[in-house]
Design an enzyme around this catalytic site. Sequence first.
Site, short mmCIF file in Angstrom:
data_model
loop_
_atom_site.label_atom_id
_atom_site.label_comp_id
_atom_site.label_asym_id
_atom_site.label_seq_id
_atom_site.Cartn_x
_atom_site.Cartn_y
_atom_site.Cartn_z
N GLU A 159 8.30 -20.27 -49.11
CA GLU A 159 9.68 -20.25 -49.62
C GLU A 159 9.93 -18.93 -50.32
OE1 GLU A 159 10.76 -23.45 -52.34
OE2 GLU A 159 9.81 -24.92 -51.02
N GLU A 182 3.62 -27.64 -54.55
CA GLU A 182 3.49 -27.33 -55.99
C GLU A 182 2.91 -28.53 -56.74
OE1 GLU A 182 6.97 -25.34 -57.54
OE2 GLU A 182 7.27 -24.17 -55.72
#
Length: 342
Positions: A264, A122
């Site tokens: 995830e 991210e």
Amino acid sequence: MKGVLAVWIIATAFQYSIAAYADLGITYGTNGDNFPSPVRVSEFLEKDMKHKIPIVRFLNADVEILQAFSDTNLGVTISVTNAEIPTVATSQEAANAWVHDHITPFAANSRVRFRYITVGIEAIPGDLAPLVTPAMTNIYQALILVKSKDFIKVTTVVSPTVLGQSYPPSTGQFEQSVSGVMDNVTRFLQNIGSPLLLNIYPYYALVNEPDKISMQYALFQSKEPVVIDGEYKYYNLFDAMVDAFVAATEKVVGNGGLRVVVSETGWPTKGNEPYTNVKNAQIYNSNLRHHVITVGRTPRQGDYKMEVYIYSMFNEDKKPDPVGASFGTFNDDLTEVYPIWH
Ligand SMILES: *[C@@H]1O[C@H](CO)[C@@H](O)[C@H](O)[C@H]1NC(C)=O
């Protein structure tokens, strides 16, 4: 003797068939205390779990953990951390050294199979965003030098914050402020044949818009399609969130877009009632597992088998927020917090 051999062949075939159909693994976050040792975790996954979880993702490339997993027949994903991106992006020597330290000692004579190196987690959007493709390029070049580029895929991990639009899924596109960076990332991954990795949490989507999203849709419990998007029908939010990324990459590279992998997903057990509890977490993760094993594809990405990593192995008590700390599916003594793998 023959009988023993036959049993061995059947057992082996069975083990591989599990690994082949269930591309479902776990992300092993380590932001906590009291975890079992990496050696114990690697033995647990390989022997006690008998390869029900054949693939594991790490959020860094800790040498002690890699050492512990090097003599297992598991697939592992490791990460160049965000903090390491600037050095790796600006120096080929630094990228070569990274591969030399984290891959070379384990790749040659070990049973472990490296699956992906994710460069940044991210990191887009943010100050590091323009460095992600240069860093991936240098790691890729470093893998060419050690002749590992065909075995280990270089990629990065993004979350829905890079999407400007995602509903309905076919309208998915990258957010304007990151679209230059994401277009480059997408083209680079397309060129080297790597998937894009996604952190996808229907839980957070639900709690951000509880009046628009139903719990059933988030928990894979809808019996009727909730979103009809052209020729595609969505019975669960997970597929819709994934397909918004597929559509966004299609707009850059055409041809069905990039393959995507979910690095995830999961559901917290604490911290935000009535959404967070063991029951909902069990429903989400069991239904997810069933979906991956029995359907194995999203509506928009019918050509690729799903690959999904549940977050997380353990609760991470060093995380500051109680919700973020409670995604664990195993206790510190390696019993299950709630049953999902059997
Ligand atoms: C995208 O890649 C091109 C070619 O390497 C580069 O010139 C450009 O600056 C990159 N754009 C962004 C936003 O990083």
